[in-house]
Design an enzyme around this catalytic site. Structure first.
Site, PDB file in Angstrom:
ATOM      1  N   LYS A 111      25.030 -34.974  17.286  1.00 60.89           N
ATOM      2  CA  LYS A 111      25.076 -33.510  17.364  1.00 60.89           C
ATOM      3  C   LYS A 111      24.112 -32.970  18.405  1.00 60.89           C
ATOM      4  CE  LYS A 111      26.759 -32.050  12.846  1.00 60.89           C
ATOM      5  NZ  LYS A 111      26.518 -31.097  11.750  1.00 60.89           N
ATOM      6  N   LYS A 194      39.773 -37.755  15.247  1.00 57.09           N
ATOM      7  CA  LYS A 194      39.821 -37.205  13.895  1.00 57.09           C
ATOM      8  C   LYS A 194      40.337 -35.774  13.911  1.00 57.09           C
ATOM      9  CE  LYS A 194      36.374 -37.568  10.808  1.00 57.09           C
ATOM     10  NZ  LYS A 194      35.043 -37.862  10.243  1.00 57.09           N
ATOM     11  N   LYS A 197      37.820 -29.303  13.046  1.00 52.82           N
ATOM     12  CA  LYS A 197      37.831 -27.840  13.074  1.00 52.82           C
ATOM     13  C   LYS A 197      37.601 -27.310  14.469  1.00 52.82           C
ATOM     14  CE  LYS A 197      32.928 -27.063  12.321  1.00 52.82           C
ATOM     15  NZ  LYS A 197      32.279 -28.306  11.978  1.00 52.82           N
TER      16      LYS A 197
END
Ligand code: TRP
Length: 335
Positions: A111, A194, A197
């Site tokens: 991240k 994957k 969102k």
């Protein structure tokens, strides 16, 4: 009866992966356990969140919990920031966990990316807050996806070090309930990624609040290859060679609560157009009611807010004596 705790971040665009990978299992764990399901707004703000969106997304995750059948009377649904004991215990854990432990967290590295110097301090100590979430209730069972396994191991290490340092048995050892690898839902436009969102294409995912028509359209448009539905034979290929085909099979199996081979027996060798038709019907049957329930809740934010505040009150009643115990062990004066 085990105490189950889990959390979902209110960061928007809840999709099929969140449902099959987490929320559906949360609902299934209600039987025979005492469950706490937390909308982790404090975790969300470790990266920038628009305040209005954060509030909206907090209500939306709550609506998804309810629409998936989690009972807010027999179990506890709440948002993290309403229970200050999480932050209070997290501070103690900031002082228990070692820099070296946090430096190994792969999610932080991912991240924070190349700009580590610019990541928030909150993002770095994220796993300490997560340990506090769980241990504020002395929860023993924590359903999470594979990606959270390392954080749970850290929670175990923190509990153990705290117990050791202070010579207590205050904290239990947490058991991860790693959820179904089969529920690893991939992107509808690229089966090697994957479902996410943050993908710019809304067609890449089935959102939990999509209506029936949108669900059916996205499935019809989902990427496949020219070959028929894999039938389990070597010629039918595998996940590596046909990621999109297998993703749709897996989604079908998960929604139908059957095995992949059951689905291959029914559809193997057929054309994808037929299979997609059946999958669209199944997805509309299973997800349509969730989407419309979520819409109903979106129109009644007052009800959602009452669920969250009632849940938080009951959560505080459990976490307060545990925080007190921790403060006493550490030597903080409190009355
Ligand atoms: N980190 C988890 C995730 O992103 C969310 C979370 C926060 C959580 N606190 C938790 C999960 C405690 C389980 C237990 O998926």
């Amino acid at each position: 009866m085990a105490r189950v705790f889990s959390g979902v971040q209110p960061t928007g665009n809840l999709h099929l992966g969140n449902y099959l990978g987490a929320i559906r299992n949360f609902a299934r764990l209600q039987d025979g356990n005492e469950c706490l399901y937390c909308v982790v707004d404090m975790h969300a703000v470790t990266v920038w969140q628009d305040p209005e969106e954060l509030a909206k997304n907090t209500r939306e995750v709550t609506a998804a919990f309810l629409a998936a059948g989690i009972n807010p009377d027999s179990h506890i649904i709440f948002n993290q920031s309403r229970v200050p004991q999480h932050a209070e215990i997290a501070w103690i854990f900031n002082c228990v966990a070692r820099m070296g432990w946090l430096n190994r967290m792969t999610q932080f590295k991912e991240k924070a990316g190349k700009h580590r110097e610019n990541a928030s301090v909150g993002l770095y100590v994220y796993p300490n807050l997560m340990a506090a979430d769980i241990l504020a209730y002395k929860a023993t069972h924590v359903p999470v996806g594979e990606d959270q396994k390392q954080h749970l191991e850290l929670a175990r290490d923190i509990a153990q070090k705290f117990n050791n340092d202070f010579g207590t048995e205050c904290f239990p050892i947490v058991e991860p309930l790693i959820l179904d690898a089969a529920a690893r839902v991939m992107n509808l436009r690229d089966g090697r990624k994957k479902m996410s969102k943050s993908d710019p294409s809304d067609n890449s995912r089935l959102n939990l609040n999509d209506d029936a028509e949108t669900i059916a359209r996205k499935i019809r448009k989902a990427r496949t290859d020219p070959d028929p539905v894999p039938d389990g034979s070597a010629e039918g290929g595998n996940r590596e060679s046909r990621p999109e085909a297998f993703n749709l099979l897996e989604i079908f199996a998960a929604l139908a609560d059957k095995s992949i081979s059951d689905i291959q027996r029914d559809f193997g060798g057929k054309q994808f157009s037929d299979f997609k038709q059946a999958l669209a019907e199944l997805a509309v049957e299973k997800l349509g009611p969730i989407g419309s329930e979520m819409q109903r809740y979106a129109d009644d934010p007052g009800y959602i807010d009452s669920v969250l505040s009632g849940g938080a009150e009951r959560a505080r009643a459990i976490a307060t004596p545990i925080r007190d115990e921790v403060y006493d062990i550490v030597g903080f004066l409190r009355n």
